[in-house]
Design an enzyme around this catalytic site. Structure first.
Site, PDB file in Angstrom:
ATOM      1  N   ARG A  58     -55.833   2.895  53.803  1.00  0.00           N
ATOM      2  CA  ARG A  58     -56.564   3.180  55.051  1.00  0.00           C
ATOM      3  C   ARG A  58     -55.668   3.776  56.113  1.00  0.00           C
ATOM      4  NH1 ARG A  58     -59.900  -2.151  55.530  1.00  0.00           N
ATOM      5  NH2 ARG A  58     -61.232  -1.786  53.761  1.00  0.00           N
ATOM      6  N   LYS A 188     -41.355  -7.120  30.820  1.00  0.00           N
ATOM      7  CA  LYS A 188     -39.980  -7.618  30.737  1.00  0.00           C
ATOM      8  C   LYS A 188     -39.496  -7.477  29.297  1.00  0.00           C
ATOM      9  CE  LYS A 188     -40.834 -11.034  34.380  1.00  0.00           C
ATOM     10  NZ  LYS A 188     -40.070 -10.623  35.540  1.00  0.00           N
ATOM     11  N   ASP A 241     -51.990 -18.514  40.055  1.00  0.00           N
ATOM     12  CA  ASP A 241     -51.047 -17.419  40.264  1.00  0.00           C
ATOM     13  C   ASP A 241     -50.167 -17.185  39.032  1.00  0.00           C
ATOM     14  OD1 ASP A 241     -49.864 -15.485  42.011  1.00  0.00           O
ATOM     15  OD2 ASP A 241     -48.182 -16.841  42.384  1.00  0.00           O
ATOM     16  N   HIS A 246     -49.063 -15.231  33.429  1.00  0.00           N
ATOM     17  CA  HIS A 246     -47.676 -15.136  32.966  1.00  0.00           C
ATOM     18  C   HIS A 246     -47.310 -16.213  31.935  1.00  0.00           C
ATOM     19  CE1 HIS A 246     -47.682 -12.358  36.149  1.00  0.00           C
ATOM     20  NE2 HIS A 246     -47.253 -13.123  37.125  1.00  0.00           N
TER      21      HIS A 246
HETATM   22  C1  BG6 Z   1     -46.399 -12.785  40.602  1.00  0.00           C
HETATM   23  C2  BG6 Z   1     -46.856 -13.950  41.446  1.00  0.00           C
HETATM   24  O1  BG6 Z   1     -47.409 -12.392  39.715  1.00  0.00           O
HETATM   25  O2  BG6 Z   1     -45.258 -13.182  39.858  1.00  0.00           O
HETATM   26  C3  BG6 Z   1     -45.754 -14.394  42.376  1.00  0.00           C
HETATM   27  O3  BG6 Z   1     -48.005 -13.560  42.192  1.00  0.00           O
HETATM   28  C4  BG6 Z   1     -44.507 -14.707  41.588  1.00  0.00           C
HETATM   29  O4  BG6 Z   1     -46.142 -15.521  43.146  1.00  0.00           O
HETATM   30  C5  BG6 Z   1     -44.155 -13.549  40.667  1.00  0.00           C
HETATM   31  O5  BG6 Z   1     -43.463 -14.924  42.509  1.00  0.00           O
HETATM   32  C6  BG6 Z   1     -43.023 -13.927  39.731  1.00  0.00           C
HETATM   33  O6  BG6 Z   1     -42.613 -12.770  39.060  1.00  0.00           O
HETATM   34  P1  BG6 Z   1     -41.127 -12.602  38.564  1.00  0.00           P
HETATM   35  O7  BG6 Z   1     -41.116 -11.311  37.817  1.00  0.00           O
HETATM   36  O8  BG6 Z   1     -40.258 -12.600  39.780  1.00  0.00           O
HETATM   37  O9  BG6 Z   1     -40.868 -13.809  37.695  1.00  0.00           O
END
Ligand code: BG6
Length: 497
Positions: A58, A188, A241, A246
């Site tokens: 925006r 990664k 999150d 992950h």
């Molecule tokens: C993100 C989360 O997806 O991954 C964050 O939203 C977190 O809260 C991050 O800090 C961690 O990623 P990495 O690559 O630093 O382990």
């Protein structure tokens, strides 16, 4: 160890000619990760000569201003002298458009031809409206051999219901094969290496099951607090999150069955099968096996830090968890009876992500003069970050006239062996999306299976009137996190960071 004998990887080809269009381009992700990744790809000649980039947000900004911001982002992220030729190559391909993407008329202004990679890097509430806007404007139609693909950032929904709705919204305007749901953990190297380690070596797979494995631990620890992301985080919490995305990526790659091929669906079929075999949790299991906590003030790396409730943009009465530990099991033949302990948290003592496979102890204690406590069980440690590598811990005789046993470590360090490859973690994912390889992206059924597995935890926590246990910043979370293993006669492996 050095990498002298390692053959150079086969040179990859530059991606297809394309335009990358990023929605939410004034944000942090674009400048901290996406543009620095494009710089690395350009430096490796992996972007096509006709590549162009259009950032949309925006905020009014000229191309020149956007380019200046992009350069600052590259300078901050790429910690070495920049290559001027690469900078100017990339810079002249960067463009910016100020547009309100909640207004359908904005999409009519996007007159782009050929292959296009759209990237939704906005707040999640805009994902569906943007997809609809693109669809209505005919921008997702693949005509005359061209492709249109859409990368969707996380969070992909907030629970099973919202993820299903988002999937339905996306699929109402494009095919599943056009959707690339990103999880940056899959970018990664060491995460990708889990598959190679398991399936390119003959010696590990035969012992990768309940007969030889005692349990598996996965830790994703961060020393940082929520920082400036309080407004986002307080609505989400660490479970949403980090866990269904992950941590479940790490868990599924570590425990899935061998895929029949490395095709996108070959790998993802096995991952989703694994996620579906996570034993369902009932309310009693959530109370017993799932732990949450919120950080109070404390000390991290020698510095005093404030508690979560005093962070910027956090509701003073917030019960949002910043730590979660889970004991899960997998209902299948390979893993019957093996516990999986997962933990993640903010404001823990260090940044460290690792997977520990602990093998069963030797069946017979022959070394009668050695205390049982010195006979540690073998552990295989897959270190994802910050120092990527794989280590194997085993018992060895301590030199001397009598038999004394100690634990030693055989260590493979990615950087020592292969050298440092500058990367933000997004390069491989962007390149794969440009070349149409969806293996490292999540399919709709994977996302839904992951949310289904955590749904009972979300339900139980939403209903529980309890206050949330606090832990001191800089500690390893609430005591209950330690108890989860202690009561099973186990303990978390000490992370080394
Ligand atoms: C993100 C989360 O997806 O991954 C964050 O939203 C977190 O809260 C991050 O800090 C961690 O990623 P990495 O690559 O630093 O382990």
């Amino acid at each position: 160890m050095t990498g002298d004998s390692v053959p150079l990887p086969k040179a990859a080809l530059a991606a297809d000619s394309c335009t990358m269009v990023v929605f939410g381009a004034s944000g942090d992700l674009t400048h901290r990760k996406l543009i620095p990744s494009l710089y690395h790809l350009a430096a490796q000649k992996l972007l096509p000569d006709s590549f162009s980039f259009l950032g949309i947000a925006r905020r009014p900004m000229s191309d020149d201003e956007f380019r200046r911001k992009a350069l600052e982002g590259i300078e901050k992220s790429v910690g070495k002298p920049l290559q001027p030729a690469v900078i100017s190559w990339l810079s002249e391909r960067l463009h910016y458009l100020a547009a309100d993407f909640s207004d359908p008329a904005s999409f009519g202004r996007l007159n782009i031809r050929g292959n296009v990679l759209f990237y939704l890097a906005t707040a999640p509430e805009f994902f569906s409206p943007i997809a609809r806007g693109l669809g209505d404007a005919g921008l997702l139609r693949e005509e005359r051999g061209t492709w249109r693909r859409v990368i969707v950032e996380k969070p992909f929904g907030l629970d099973l219901e919202s993820a299903k709705c988002l999937n339905a919204d996306l699929r109402s305007v494009m095919g599943e094969r056009q959707i690339y749901r990103i999880d940056h953990y899959l970018g990664k190297e060491t995460v990708q290496n889990i598959l190679v380690f398991r399936f390119a070596n003959g010696m590990f797979e035969p012992i990768w099951n309940h007969r030889f494995v005692d349990h598996i631990q996965i830790t994703a620890a961060e020393e940082l607090g929520v920082g400036s992301r309080g407004g986002y985080f307080d609505k989400i919490g660490v479970l949403r999150d980090m866990v269904p995305n992950h941590l479940f990526q790490l868990l599924s790659l570590t425990t899935m069955e061998p895929p029949i091929s490395l095709s996108a669906d070959g790998v993802r079929d096995k991952q989703v099968e694994l996620l579906r075999s996570l034993a369902p949790l009932d309310a009693a299991a959530v109370g017993r096996d799932i732990v949450r906590g919120q950080y109070a003030s404390g000390t991290v790396e020698g510095d005093p830090v404030t508690g979560y409730l005093d962070e910027e943009a956090i509701d003073k009465k917030s019960r949002t968890e910043t730590f979660a530990a889970l004991k899960l099991s997998i209902d299948n033949w390979r893993w019957a009876g093996v516990p999986f302990y997962l933990r993640t948290g903010k404001r823990l003592p260090m940044r460290s992500t690792e997977i520990v496979v602990q093998f069963r102890a030797a069946p017979f204690h022959m070394f009668r003069d050695t205390p049982v406590s010195a006979m540690t069980a073998n552990q295989l440690i897959i270190r994802i970050q910050p120092r990527e590598g794989i280590a194997l811990e085993f018992c060895a005789k301590i030199p001397g006239p009598s038999v004394n046993i100690g634990s030693v470590e055989m260590n493979f360090d990615y950087h020592d062996y292969f050298g440092q490859n500058p990367s933000t973690g997004y390069e491989r994912l962007l390149y794969d999306a440009m070349t149409g390889d969806a293996t490292l992206f999540q399919r709709a059924d994977m996302v839904e299976a992951a949310w289904a597995a955590v749904a009972p935890i979300q339900d139980a926590w939403a209903k529980s009137p309890d206050t949330i246990p606090q832990y001191s910043a800089g500690s390893w979370g609430p005591d209950a996190g330690e108890d989860l293993l202690r009561r099973d006669g186990r303990r978390w492996r000490e992370c080394r960071g």
